[in-house]
Design an enzyme around this catalytic site. Sequence first.
Site, PDB file in Angstrom:
ATOM      1  N   CYS A  19       0.833  -1.210   0.000  1.00 33.70           N
ATOM      2  CA  CYS A  19       0.000   0.000   0.000  1.00 33.70           C
ATOM      3  C   CYS A  19       0.867   1.260   0.000  1.00 33.70           C
ATOM      4  O   CYS A  19       2.030   1.245   0.381  1.00 33.70           O
ATOM      5  CB  CYS A  19      -0.930  -0.007   1.212  1.00 33.70           C
ATOM      6  SG  CYS A  19      -2.277   1.200   1.081  1.00 33.70           S
ATOM      7  N   ASP A 147      -6.084  -3.053  11.464  1.00 39.57           N
ATOM      8  CA  ASP A 147      -4.998  -2.092  11.578  1.00 39.57           C
ATOM      9  C   ASP A 147      -4.946  -1.593  13.012  1.00 39.57           C
ATOM     10  O   ASP A 147      -5.923  -1.710  13.765  1.00 39.57           O
ATOM     11  CB  ASP A 147      -5.215  -0.928  10.604  1.00 39.57           C
ATOM     12  CG  ASP A 147      -3.923  -0.191  10.277  1.00 39.57           C
ATOM     13  OD1 ASP A 147      -2.864  -0.578  10.810  1.00 39.57           O
ATOM     14  OD2 ASP A 147      -3.967   0.764   9.485  1.00 39.57           O
TER      15      ASP A 147
END
Length: 250
Positions: A19, A147
């Site tokens: 990412c 996360d």
Amino acid sequence: MGRPSGGFSALARTRIKICGLTREQDVDAAVAAGVDAIGFVLYPRSLRCVTPERARELSRRLPPFVTPVLLVVNQPAQQTIDACTLIPNAVVQFHGDESPEDCLQATRGGARPYLRAARIPLGEAGGGFDLVKYVHEYSNAQAILLDAHVDGYGGAGKVFNWSLLPANVNAHLVLSGGLTAANVLGGILQVRPRCLSLAVDVSSGVEVSGPGNQGLKDPEKINQFVAAVRAADKQLEELVHVTPRELPTT
């Protein structure tokens, strides 16, 4: 608790997403390493932010079966729809405070596949996060991304306590938050037996060292990360009959 209803398969390959890419050479390096998805951050406050037009330009370098992912944070639904129009095969990653209704509206009733980020508190507080409930609330999501919960949005390279996750989560999960080539094997061994399937998502863990290098990926670190994931897959193949409680904790 028993295994997820879909069954845990140690033979399933762990998918990999890199990412926060901003450069052509980094997209090419990730593809060459064999990753499954490339993430583009559309959140203006992120140091890795790119415009939708730039994301489209970079995504055109992707070969078939490598998926572009657009990370958005609390932006108007139409803005997300417009970005998806530029990149028709993109998956959306909602990383803010979006409700289930917000996610559906921005993906035209779920017609566009999307991921929903769950922000897990750091330390022992992570045990109080009701992931099973969260999965139920966002049942239309293709997967739930895990996360660390820090100030702002994004894990800031922090690792939450994987061992505090529920033993049985009937969903596809994406493990994120402070992953590196050094710790991803432990994360996979901890989390994958708890869910239907597991992917991993890395950003800062494969970036060029030093301040000011957010969004600049290091090809060697990408290759090391991918190798570590494959090593975890191989290790799990040898532990087909091992329960989550018996898996290594580091």
